[in-house]
Design a protein around this motif. Structure first.
Motif, PDB file in Angstrom:
ATOM      1  N   TRP A  46       0.671  -1.689  -0.087  1.00 23.85           N
ATOM      2  CA  TRP A  46       0.489   0.026  -0.179  1.00 23.85           C
ATOM      3  C   TRP A  46       0.791   0.806   0.282  1.00 23.85           C
ATOM      4  N   GLN A  47       2.039   1.143   0.045  1.00 25.89           N
ATOM      5  CA  GLN A  47       3.125   2.831   0.547  1.00 25.89           C
ATOM      6  C   GLN A  47       3.817   2.222  -1.317  1.00 25.89           C
ATOM      7  N   ASP A  50       1.191   4.969  -3.376  1.00 27.13           N
ATOM      8  CA  ASP A  50       1.537   6.588  -3.352  1.00 27.13           C
ATOM      9  C   ASP A  50       2.935   6.380  -3.144  1.00 27.13           C
ATOM     10  N   ASN A 257       1.400   1.272   8.656  1.00 28.01           N
ATOM     11  CA  ASN A 257       1.431   1.743   7.751  1.00 28.01           C
ATOM     12  C   ASN A 257       0.433   1.001   6.775  1.00 28.01           C
ATOM     13  N   PRO A 261      -2.358   4.053   5.818  1.00 24.90           N
ATOM     14  CA  PRO A 261      -1.929   3.753   4.623  1.00 24.90           C
ATOM     15  C   PRO A 261      -1.434   5.124   3.835  1.00 24.90           C
ATOM     16  N   HIS A 262      -2.639   5.949   3.434  1.00 26.56           N
ATOM     17  CA  HIS A 262      -2.938   7.064   2.933  1.00 26.56           C
ATOM     18  C   HIS A 262      -2.075   8.028   4.150  1.00 26.56           C
ATOM     19  N   ASN A 265       1.827   7.134   3.986  1.00 22.22           N
ATOM     20  CA  ASN A 265       2.000   7.971   2.959  1.00 22.22           C
ATOM     21  C   ASN A 265       2.739   9.000   3.152  1.00 22.22           C
ATOM     22  N   GLN A 266       1.229  10.013   3.369  1.00 20.94           N
ATOM     23  CA  GLN A 266       1.717  11.127   3.601  1.00 20.94           C
ATOM     24  C   GLN A 266       2.382  11.402   4.387  1.00 20.94           C
TER      25      GLN A 266
END
Length: 277
Positions: A46-47, A50, A257, A261-262, A265-266
């Motif tokens: 999921w990384q 992005d 993570n 995830p979002h 990642n941000q």
């Protein structure tokens, strides 16, 4: 074996063992992702989308972890923080990447920290997500971790799933294994052979002096619901590093993570590519 996303897998033939990795993105800013125990590059599924839109991302599966075209020989001797650090630098040398940020999760945090200690002239940013750096805690405050011996005993008795459940629940909280999705369980089953190596690995001693001397920025990321000793490690590390920022993801446990995830990642993107004032 089902791997994450559609990003191609590459293989680097090291002297000790083959290593697979993914290399995604075209930015001059590069981030190396180092997974933790019982994981591989799938952990970052999921990384990659992005992060690779913002930076170049290199995501290896550490040697001694599958997938690999053949099983490594002498795994016991080669499974160490020192050797895996050497392997990570060999990968970055192979790719011609001289300067890069490195993000390590759990045991991968030890490798990331050792990379910054060993070659602070090459590591531009150190990011630690719930790092397994228990040596920074006072000896009398380190909680007992009986799940490690229990997991090893179950594994040696041939009860692989029981061993994985004991270990995962010990690291991430009771009931985590039962809540895990199928791909995560498949990944940990693939890596179950590393469990004895993980449990018998000597304690890693962090020496942050070179990191501080070179002024390497450090980003600490923890989960609001991470079990001991991870919150205490994050707090202790704030007294170890001269240049740090700390973030807590809520609600999230050790697999922060994957839980958020979002948001995760941000944080990483904002730390590596700060917005202009």
């Amino acid at each position: 074996m089902t791997m994450q996303n559609d990003y191609p897998q590459h293989t680097l033939a090291l002297a000790t063992a083959p290593m697979t990795y993914q290399d995604v993105g075209e930015s001059p800013t590069c981030l190396l992702l180092v997974h933790g125990s019982l994981c591989d590059s799938r952990f970052w599924r999921w990384q990659l989308p992005d992060l690779s839109a913002a930076v170049r991302v290199v995501a290896p599966s550490l040697p001694a972890y599958i997938p690999a075209p053949s099983a490594p020989s002498g795994a016991d001797a080669q499974f160490s923080i020192s050797q895996h650090t050497t392997d990570m630098f060999a990968l970055m040398d192979h790719l011609g990447i001289n300067h890069f940020a490195v993000l390590g999760h759990s045991r991968g945090g030890r490798i990331a920290a050792e990379m910054a200690c060993r070659r602070p002239d090459r590591v531009t940013h150190l990011l630690l997500a719930d790092p397994g750096l228990g040596s920074v805690l006072p000896e009398d405050s380190m909680p007992a971790l009986p799940y490690r011996d229990l997991a090893l005993a179950a594994y040696e008795q041939g009860n692989t799933d029981a061993a994985l459940e004991i270990f995962i629940d010990g690291v991430s909280g009771a009931g985590t294994w039962k809540r895990m999705v199928s791909w995560f369980k498949a990944m940990t089953r693939d890596q179950a052979g590393t469990l004895p190596l993980i449990i018998r690995e000597p304690l890693y001693e962090l020496n942050p002096s070179r990191i501080n001397e070179y002024g390497i920025p450090v980003t600490l990321i923890g989960g609001s619901d991470s079990p001991p000793p991870f919150p205490a490690i994050i707090e202790a590390l704030q007294h170890q590093f001269d240049h740090f920022k700390s973030h807590t993801l809520t609600p999230a446990s050790h697999g922060l993570n994957l839980a958020l995830p979002h948001a995760f990642n941000q944080i990483v993107i904002q730390e590596l590519i700060p917005k202009a004032p």
